[in-house]
Write an enzyme that holds these catalytic residues in place. Sequence first.
Site, PDB file in Angstrom:
ATOM      1  N   GLU A  36      20.424  32.935  34.069  1.00 57.63           N
ATOM      2  CA  GLU A  36      20.531  34.290  34.276  1.00 57.63           C
ATOM      3  C   GLU A  36      19.246  34.735  33.933  1.00 57.63           C
ATOM      4  OE1 GLU A  36      23.018  35.569  35.613  1.00 57.63           O
ATOM      5  OE2 GLU A  36      24.216  33.870  35.468  1.00 57.63           O
ATOM      6  N   ASP A  53      18.549  29.068  39.789  1.00 57.38           N
ATOM      7  CA  ASP A  53      18.811  27.495  39.558  1.00 57.38           C
ATOM      8  C   ASP A  53      17.198  26.910  39.367  1.00 57.38           C
ATOM      9  OD1 ASP A  53      21.234  27.790  39.541  1.00 57.38           O
ATOM     10  OD2 ASP A  53      21.514  26.766  41.483  1.00 57.38           O
TER      11      ASP A  53
HETATM   12 ZN   LIG Z   1      23.124  33.824  39.450  1.00 56.45          ZN
END
Ligand SMILES: [Zn+2]
Length: 410
Positions: free
Chosen positions: A277, A358
């Site tokens: 996030e 990611d």
């Molecule tokens: Zn995401």
Amino acid sequence: MTASTLFFIIVGIILIDFLIDKVLDALNAKHYNDPVPDTLQDVFDEEEYEKSQRYKKANYKFGIVSSTFSVVVLLLFLFLDGFDFVDDIARSVSDNAIVIALIFFGIIMIGSDLLSLPFSWYHTFVIEERFGFNKTTPKTFFFDKLKSWGMMIILGGGILALIVWFYQFAEDDFWWYAWILVALFSIFLNMFYARLIVPLFNKQTPLPEGSLRDKIEAYAQKEGFTLEKIFVIDGSKRSTKANAYFSGFGNEKRVTLYDTLINDLEEEEIVAVLAHEVGHYKKNHIIINLIISILTTGLTLWILSLFIGNPLLSAALGVEKPGFHIGLVAFGILYSPISEITGIIMNYLSRKFEYQADNFAKHTYKAQPLITGLKKLSKNSLSNLTPHPAYVFVHYSHPPLYKRFRNLLG
Ligand SMILES: [Zn+2]
């Protein structure tokens, strides 16, 4: 072009859109039984896999019934001159274009929401309940409805009233004013969403003291993200499904973690999800999305301004007296193929952003806990591990799990 030609173009667009959607659903459903990719073998045990198969099929059937119902209602409404009927009601109340537009859309919105109510009730209290996801009480369900109606009336009604007013004094140039209004509103909403909207539905609390907070603090400090910007939300009030998201920008930026996520995942996995996030923040994804959506809104409003004055739009829907509000409905349907395409582009971009977030988590923290964390989340929400690529291309805002893992492991 005659009004009846335009009417059949509108009907054609609705039908083609529906058919494409059903073909995609069917393609996706055909792949439910595909062999699970190697990297995802350990997501489900046999019993859970069976359960996930039943869940997917239940949702697939539900989707066919509910979308067929809505398209049939919409077509009946068109063929029986429903818009003219509602227009007459609105015009019988007032001569003021703003009041007419508000009553017209009020009836259409609340009416269609009431018609879909039994379906959303069934989805929550029958399907989600059967698979153990539902935590919503009828009371919460009912108040959620009331609150979202209240929001729609105040925010949607306010914006609609202003746009009709702009049209009254600026005519075809109204789109400039409308664009500035909508742009300012979306910047405001993006910024204060967590502060103004979320509290209507959920409680947000700071991270509780303890080892998780310490681990998160160690990571967050390294990335220049303060703990005051991390909140826990009571998602468990409605569902067992877990989630986390980043919202806002500037001083209002924050990461929100569901309490269900904190319960289901190990501490390292939670930090990895948080790192993902924070990646959205560091890569400016919120701001990029906001800029793109403001630009596409401008384009849409400009195209709208080219057509809205044409009485053909109202006539196509069987309404004799042209009106801004009827033109808006006809334009909305005629424009839907274009908004489908922009939707697909936005989803494509969103999937790119997911890889970037990611990668950020992988480089600033670790890939392994993110992988095991995502596996648990997929298991607990009975995710589809074998979606059809065409379905992913159109509908998925996140890449399929096996692709995320391939990227994380690569
Ligand atoms: Zn995401």
